[in-house]
Design a protein around this motif. Structure first.
Motif, PDB file in Angstrom:
ATOM      1  N   LEU A 216     -71.672  74.549  -1.741  1.00 32.88           N
ATOM      2  CA  LEU A 216     -71.537  75.650  -0.798  1.00 32.88           C
ATOM      3  C   LEU A 216     -70.914  76.834  -1.537  1.00 32.88           C
ATOM      4  O   LEU A 216     -69.784  76.757  -2.020  1.00 32.88           O
ATOM      5  N   VAL A 217     -71.673  77.896  -1.641  1.00 32.75           N
ATOM      6  CA  VAL A 217     -71.214  79.098  -2.344  1.00 32.75           C
ATOM      7  C   VAL A 217     -70.474  79.970  -1.343  1.00 32.75           C
ATOM      8  O   VAL A 217     -71.083  80.545  -0.430  1.00 32.75           O
ATOM      9  N   THR A 218     -69.159  80.052  -1.494  1.00 37.33           N
ATOM     10  CA  THR A 218     -68.349  80.796  -0.530  1.00 37.33           C
ATOM     11  C   THR A 218     -67.851  82.133  -1.071  1.00 37.33           C
ATOM     12  O   THR A 218     -67.471  83.004  -0.296  1.00 37.33           O
ATOM     13  N   ALA A 219     -67.811  82.302  -2.373  1.00 34.67           N
ATOM     14  CA  ALA A 219     -67.316  83.556  -2.952  1.00 34.67           C
ATOM     15  C   ALA A 219     -68.278  84.689  -2.586  1.00 34.67           C
ATOM     16  O   ALA A 219     -69.405  84.746  -3.071  1.00 34.67           O
ATOM     17  N   GLY A 220     -67.831  85.587  -1.734  1.00 27.43           N
ATOM     18  CA  GLY A 220     -68.658  86.704  -1.300  1.00 27.43           C
ATOM     19  C   GLY A 220     -69.710  86.349  -0.274  1.00 27.43           C
ATOM     20  O   GLY A 220     -70.409  87.243   0.226  1.00 27.43           O
ATOM     21  N   LEU A 221     -69.863  85.065   0.055  1.00 22.67           N
ATOM     22  CA  LEU A 221     -70.912  84.625   0.974  1.00 22.67           C
ATOM     23  C   LEU A 221     -70.371  83.785   2.124  1.00 22.67           C
ATOM     24  O   LEU A 221     -71.148  83.228   2.912  1.00 22.67           O
ATOM     25  N   LEU A 222     -69.056  83.682   2.230  1.00 21.50           N
ATOM     26  CA  LEU A 222     -68.455  82.881   3.293  1.00 21.50           C
ATOM     27  C   LEU A 222     -68.869  83.387   4.664  1.00 21.50           C
ATOM     28  O   LEU A 222     -69.046  82.602   5.607  1.00 21.50           O
ATOM     29  N   ARG A 223     -69.066  84.683   4.788  1.00 19.12           N
ATOM     30  CA  ARG A 223     -69.401  85.248   6.091  1.00 19.12           C
ATOM     31  C   ARG A 223     -70.728  84.701   6.620  1.00 19.12           C
ATOM     32  O   ARG A 223     -70.913  84.574   7.834  1.00 19.12           O
ATOM     33  N   ASN A 224     -71.652  84.370   5.727  1.00 16.89           N
ATOM     34  CA  ASN A 224     -72.931  83.821   6.167  1.00 16.89           C
ATOM     35  C   ASN A 224     -72.723  82.511   6.936  1.00 16.89           C
ATOM     36  O   ASN A 224     -73.333  82.275   7.989  1.00 16.89           O
ATOM     37  N   ILE A 225     -71.849  81.661   6.409  1.00 19.25           N
ATOM     38  CA  ILE A 225     -71.563  80.390   7.074  1.00 19.25           C
ATOM     39  C   ILE A 225     -70.839  80.633   8.393  1.00 19.25           C
ATOM     40  O   ILE A 225     -71.131  80.001   9.415  1.00 19.25           O
ATOM     41  N   VAL A 226     -69.898  81.572   8.384  1.00 21.59           N
ATOM     42  CA  VAL A 226     -69.142  81.892   9.604  1.00 21.59           C
ATOM     43  C   VAL A 226     -70.074  82.400  10.699  1.00 21.59           C
ATOM     44  O   VAL A 226     -69.972  81.993  11.869  1.00 21.59           O
ATOM     45  N   TRP A 227     -70.999  83.293  10.348  1.00 19.03           N
ATOM     46  CA  TRP A 227     -71.948  83.810  11.341  1.00 19.03           C
ATOM     47  C   TRP A 227     -72.770  82.690  11.972  1.00 19.03           C
ATOM     48  O   TRP A 227     -73.071  82.718  13.156  1.00 19.03           O
ATOM     49  N   SER A 228     -73.158  81.719  11.145  1.00 18.40           N
ATOM     50  CA  SER A 228     -74.015  80.651  11.673  1.00 18.40           C
ATOM     51  C   SER A 228     -73.271  79.759  12.662  1.00 18.40           C
ATOM     52  O   SER A 228     -73.888  78.994  13.402  1.00 18.40           O
ATOM     53  N   TYR A 229     -71.952  79.833  12.682  1.00 22.63           N
ATOM     54  CA  TYR A 229     -71.139  79.129  13.676  1.00 22.63           C
ATOM     55  C   TYR A 229     -70.774  80.025  14.846  1.00 22.63           C
ATOM     56  O   TYR A 229     -69.983  79.631  15.706  1.00 22.63           O
ATOM     57  N   GLY A 230     -71.312  81.232  14.885  1.00 19.75           N
ATOM     58  CA  GLY A 230     -71.013  82.162  15.957  1.00 19.75           C
ATOM     59  C   GLY A 230     -69.719  82.922  15.764  1.00 19.75           C
ATOM     60  O   GLY A 230     -69.242  83.582  16.700  1.00 19.75           O
ATOM     61  N   GLY A 231     -69.119  82.828  14.571  1.00 17.26           N
ATOM     62  CA  GLY A 231     -67.859  83.504  14.318  1.00 17.26           C
ATOM     63  C   GLY A 231     -68.057  84.908  13.778  1.00 17.26           C
ATOM     64  O   GLY A 231     -69.142  85.277  13.312  1.00 17.26           O
ATOM     65  N   GLU A 232     -67.000  85.709  13.840  1.00 14.19           N
ATOM     66  CA  GLU A 232     -66.992  87.078  13.325  1.00 14.19           C
ATOM     67  C   GLU A 232     -65.671  87.324  12.617  1.00 14.19           C
ATOM     68  O   GLU A 232     -64.625  86.829  13.042  1.00 14.19           O
ATOM     69  N   PHE A 233     -65.719  88.103  11.542  1.00 10.74           N
ATOM     70  CA  PHE A 233     -64.484  88.457  10.856  1.00 10.74           C
ATOM     71  C   PHE A 233     -63.686  89.485  11.651  1.00 10.74           C
ATOM     72  O   PHE A 233     -62.471  89.431  11.703  1.00 10.74           O
ATOM     73  N   PHE A 234     -64.401  90.455  12.258  1.00  9.98           N
ATOM     74  CA  PHE A 234     -63.736  91.540  12.972  1.00  9.98           C
ATOM     75  C   PHE A 234     -64.293  91.658  14.394  1.00  9.98           C
ATOM     76  O   PHE A 234     -65.459  91.341  14.643  1.00  9.98           O
ATOM     77  N   GLY A 235     -63.455  92.154  15.284  1.00  3.85           N
ATOM     78  CA  GLY A 235     -63.892  92.430  16.631  1.00  3.85           C
ATOM     79  C   GLY A 235     -64.505  93.814  16.736  1.00  3.85           C
ATOM     80  O   GLY A 235     -64.693  94.515  15.731  1.00  3.85           O
ATOM     81  N   THR A 236     -64.835  94.204  17.955  1.00  7.13           N
ATOM     82  CA  THR A 236     -65.427  95.520  18.199  1.00  7.13           C
ATOM     83  C   THR A 236     -64.615  96.246  19.255  1.00  7.13           C
ATOM     84  O   THR A 236     -63.898  95.634  20.062  1.00  7.13           O
ATOM     85  N   ASP A 237     -64.739  97.581  19.262  1.00  9.36           N
ATOM     86  CA  ASP A 237     -64.029  98.368  20.260  1.00  9.36           C
ATOM     87  C   ASP A 237     -64.889  98.521  21.512  1.00  9.36           C
ATOM     88  O   ASP A 237     -65.965  97.912  21.642  1.00  9.36           O
ATOM     89  N   ASP A 238     -64.448  99.350  22.441  1.00  6.94           N
ATOM     90  CA  ASP A 238     -65.159  99.517  23.716  1.00  6.94           C
ATOM     91  C   ASP A 238     -66.542 100.116  23.529  1.00  6.94           C
ATOM     92  O   ASP A 238     -67.420  99.951  24.395  1.00  6.94           O
ATOM     93  N   GLU A 239     -66.762 100.825  22.425  1.00 10.92           N
ATOM     94  CA  GLU A 239     -68.064 101.441  22.177  1.00 10.92           C
ATOM     95  C   GLU A 239     -68.973 100.554  21.329  1.00 10.92           C
ATOM     96  O   GLU A 239     -70.068 100.966  20.947  1.00 10.92           O
TER      97      GLU A 239
END
Length: 788
Positions: A216-239
């Motif tokens: 599992l290549v996580t360096a710089g690519l961890l977000r791909n795995i997180v997205w596939s679990y429905g996760g997000e690094f950051f939230g969003t504002d009202d807009e």
């Protein structure tokens, strides 16, 4: 005598001719590069590109065709192996290339400083030209990747035309899947199915042949795995815009993804965990010992096409709640400073147009950004592996662009803290997430981020330093004039000043000048990518940030002090011991002296490469020597730069430094040879034993040299950079983030040149104070015979 005189004159003339030829050659080459030898009306464009041989060859063919079709334009290509360092250096030197390609992750950094030429008007004009419909053939997601509105990627002005792109997939070893009785998941698979498959493939291992289910290549690519679990690094504002202050690493989707990575690496051990200096996952897959590796992009295809020992292909990324893929893309862009925007866009249009993309597609490094080319048989059915090339295009339907804060410190914080959990296993994912959040909150709370700082008053400072320089020069000249000696002595003194004037000028302009500029920059917030006049005055905020908000500062100080306390005493004792051995009068001693001295002149990068092999966890020389001895008592050699890095990484660098004690050894040897033998004879007459002679005669007589080596050793120990940069880059975590390495990363990777200048001055003041303290202390124990 006449022959010798003729030879002397001949050599002098030859030296002059060589010097003149060198200047003429460089001048002609410079004039040609900058188009000064071209006919009037010729436009010269500089283009920066990566120096990879295959890609450079394609670009050369495109340049030749472009120049043939546009005789009034000449292209000056500049290649660089370390591409982005060269690009940033050119901008810092106020000589940016007219055209270059840019990864969209760097877009905010360049766009914020207004370094890129917006091209919306050029694109619209091209669209309305006959045959300009190709502009609408780009995948919309790729064009969005090069729009930036000052906050996030995807909206705002367009700054580039995509060159190519890649999505992420899993590369799979079809032979291992068949041996394990597993179907190849061409239609997709879940992470649960991935875990089961990896365990089944890992069970194929034999005592002499370890097989890993996956990597599992996580360096710089961890977000791909997180997205596939429905996760997000950051939230969003009202807009619906990304809120970089709202970090979401603690949420269930992210934690589930992190737990899966940790579980497969440390509990199931079916997924290879590359720690320290060891074989990486890409090499294992290439050798046929891994079932699946990913997430990875199209850029691995050319390398894996050289595999002949097994059959391989690509399959979609596993997913839990929804399929996800990171989009990677680069675009040809133009510098805002270019003097020829029309010609620059014409060149970009040619490079990113159908002809340029068709030639680049032949390499297989990435996917053409034009839909008609990417979805044609020329790309999808080129007769080469992978046979499932369509998986890359299918992933585009759920592909996403990564959104990162403009402050690149986030990437550094995320990588260092997550490696503590996912690579070293020291913390849980929840603890790692909390550590990232704590460090990121401190970074955002820094006074450097909270205030609207005014511009640095460079004009005022220039006048102040200019007047001070003139007054100082007048005072020096006046003092020299008043204290001038007799006419004959004055002529000799004047000649001496003339001889040293080149050195004085170089010292003032190239050493004192930059030091003073760095002193002023330490009170600014400035990225070297932007002009110096954009620097903002922050007062003491850099130093406040250093002490209260930058966790890497404290860590780097601790790592450096740990190294210093080990290497200085051990290195000096060893150098003196070797010098005593080399002082013996035995046959062949000159050979041994040479053997001990030569390693000290080996260059830093070459030495680091050698020690990378020595410290290799799996097949390194050092661990192979230690294993039998430690195995007797039930111990194992350390994973020097892996799971044991917190304790053993710095001692490993100490061992490397001992390789170069030959320099200090030569100094001690010269000192030993200068000690009068009469002192030893007198000591023997008084009944002194050899040990007593060493402490009563040798050490006192060597004390000036011990003091010199001590000062130089202390200064050198605070300047460790090359070995740590080449071997570890500061990791894992922050275990090898030495002070100067941290300074370099702040200046040239994070582009905080003002903050880096403050770090440099703190180091300068500390070392200056430490040196003065040593000089004061030396009066108690350093023996100077001429002063007694």
């Amino acid at each position: 005598m006449r022959i010798l005189q003729a030879c002397r004159y001949g050599l002098g003339v030859l030296a002059v001719l060589i010097t003149v030829w060198a200047f003429v050659h460089v001048g002609v080459r410079t004039a040609r590069d900058w188009g000064l030898t071209e006919p009037a009306g010729t436009v010269v464009l500089t283009v920066l590109h990566y120096s990879g041989s295959e890609e450079a060859e394609v670009l050369r063919r495109l340049l030749d065709r472009f120049e043939a079709e546009h005789p009034h334009i000449r292209i000056r290509p500049i290649s660089a192996p370390d591409y982005y360092t060269k690009l940033q250096t050119m901008f810092a030197g106020d000589a940016p290339p007219d055209v270059f390609y840019l990864n969209y992750n760097y877009l905010p950094q360049f766009a914020e400083h207004e370094l890129l030429l917006p091209i919306d008007d050029f694109v619209e004009r091209e669209r309305n030209r006959p045959g300009g419909e190709w502009v609408d053939d780009f995948y919309p997601q790729l064009l969005d990747a090069f729009r930036y509105d000052g906050h996030q990627i995807g909206t705002g002005p367009l700054f580039g035309l995509p060159k190519d792109f890649s999505t992420t997939v899993m590369y799979v070893n079809l032979d291992l899947f068949e041996r394990a009785g597993l179907p190849v998941p061409y239609d997709g698979w879940t992470w649960d199915e991935y875990e089961q498959a990896m365990q089944q493939i890992a069970e194929l291992s034999t005592p002499g042949d370890r097989i890993y289910g996956g990597v599992l290549v996580t360096a710089g690519l961890l977000r791909n795995i997180v997205w596939s679990y429905g996760g997000e690094f950051f939230g969003t504002d009202d807009e619906g815009r990304i809120d970089f202050h709202d970090l979401r690493l603690h949420e269930p989707g992210v934690q589930s993804a992190l737990e899966m990575v940790r579980r497969t690496r440390f509990e199931q051990r079916s997924v290879f965990n590359a720690t320290g200096v060891a074989q990486d996952g890409g090499e294992l897959f290439y050798s046929g010992r891994v079932g699946a590796i990913g997430p990875l992009g199209r850029w691995m295809t050319p390398r894996y096409r050289a595999i002949s020992s097994f059959d391989w292909d690509v399959v979609p990324m596993p997913h839990e709640t929804s399929e996800a893929s990171i989009i990677f893309t680069v675009a040809w862009v133009a510098a805002a400073q270019t003097e020829h925007p029309e010609e620059a866009f014409e060149f970009i249009r040619y490079l990113s147009g159908p002809e340029g993309q068709a030639l680049n597609a032949e390499l297989g490094l990435a996917i053409p950004a034009l839909q008609s080319l990417a979805e044609s048989d020329a790309f999808l059915d080129d007769g080469q592996q992978p046979s499932n090339t369509a998986a890359f295009l299918d992933a585009l339907s759920h592909g996403r662009l990564m959104q990162n804060p403009p402050q690149r410190q986030f990437e550094q914080i995320l990588e260092s803290r997550m490696s503590e959990s996912l690579q070293l296993g020291r913390t849980t994912p929840a603890q790692a997430a909390a550590a990232v959040a704590e460090r990121w909150d401190r970074e955002l709370a820094s006074p450097l981020r909270q205030r609207d700082h005014p511009l640095m008053p460079w004009t005022t400072l220039g006048w102040v330093f200019g007047v001070a320089g003139v007054v100082g020069a007048v005072l020096v000249v006046g003092y020299l004039y008043r204290t001038r000696p007799t006419s004959i002595a004055w002529r000799e003194e004047r000649a001496g000043y003339m001889f040293v004037m080149p050195w004085i000028a170089g010292f003032v302009l190239l050493t004192v000048g930059p030091v003073l500029v760095a002193a002023m920059l330490s009170f600014t917030q400035w990225s070297a990518l932007a002009p110096l006049e954009t620097a903002r005055f922050v007062g003491l905020d850099n130093f406040r940030h250093m002490v209260g908000f930058d966790g890497t500062f404290v860590t780097s100080v601790w790592v450096t002090l740990y190294f210093t306390f080990l290497v200085v005493p051990v290195g000096q004792v060893l150098a003196l011991a070797v010098a005593l051995l080399m002082h013996q009068n035995v046959p062949g001693i000159a050979v041994f002296r040479t053997i001990y001295f030569v390693p000290s002149v080996v260059t830093g990068v070459a030495l680091a490469t050698l020690w990378l092999w020595i410290f290799n966890t799996e097949y390194g020389l050092l661990n192979n020597l230690l294993s039998p001895a430690l195995g007797v008592v039930g111990l194992r050699p350390p994973d020097w730069f892996g799971v044991d890095a917190e304790v053993w990484a710095v001692p490993a660098f100490v061992l490397m430094s001992l390789w170069g004690v030959g320099g200090a050894m030569i100094i001690y040897l010269a000192g030993l040879k200068s000690i009068p033998m009469s002192l030893y004879e007198a000591a023997r007459v008084d009944g002194a034993s050899p040990i007593r002679q060493f402490f009563a005669v040798t050490l006192p007589m060597l004390s000036p040299l011990i003091f010199f080596n001590l000062v130089m050793g202390l200064i050198g120990s605070f300047q460790v950079f090359t070995h740590a940069y080449v071997m570890t880059g500061g990791g894992p975590g922050d275990a090898t983030r030495f002070y100067v390495l941290n300074l370099y990363q702040q200046a040239f990777e994070l582009h905080n040149m003002g903050y880096a200048s403050a770090l440099a001055w703190v180091l300068f003041i500390f070392l200056g104070g430490l040196t003065m303290a040593l000089f004061y202390w030396s009066r108690r124990w350093v023996y100077y015979e001429s002063m007694r």
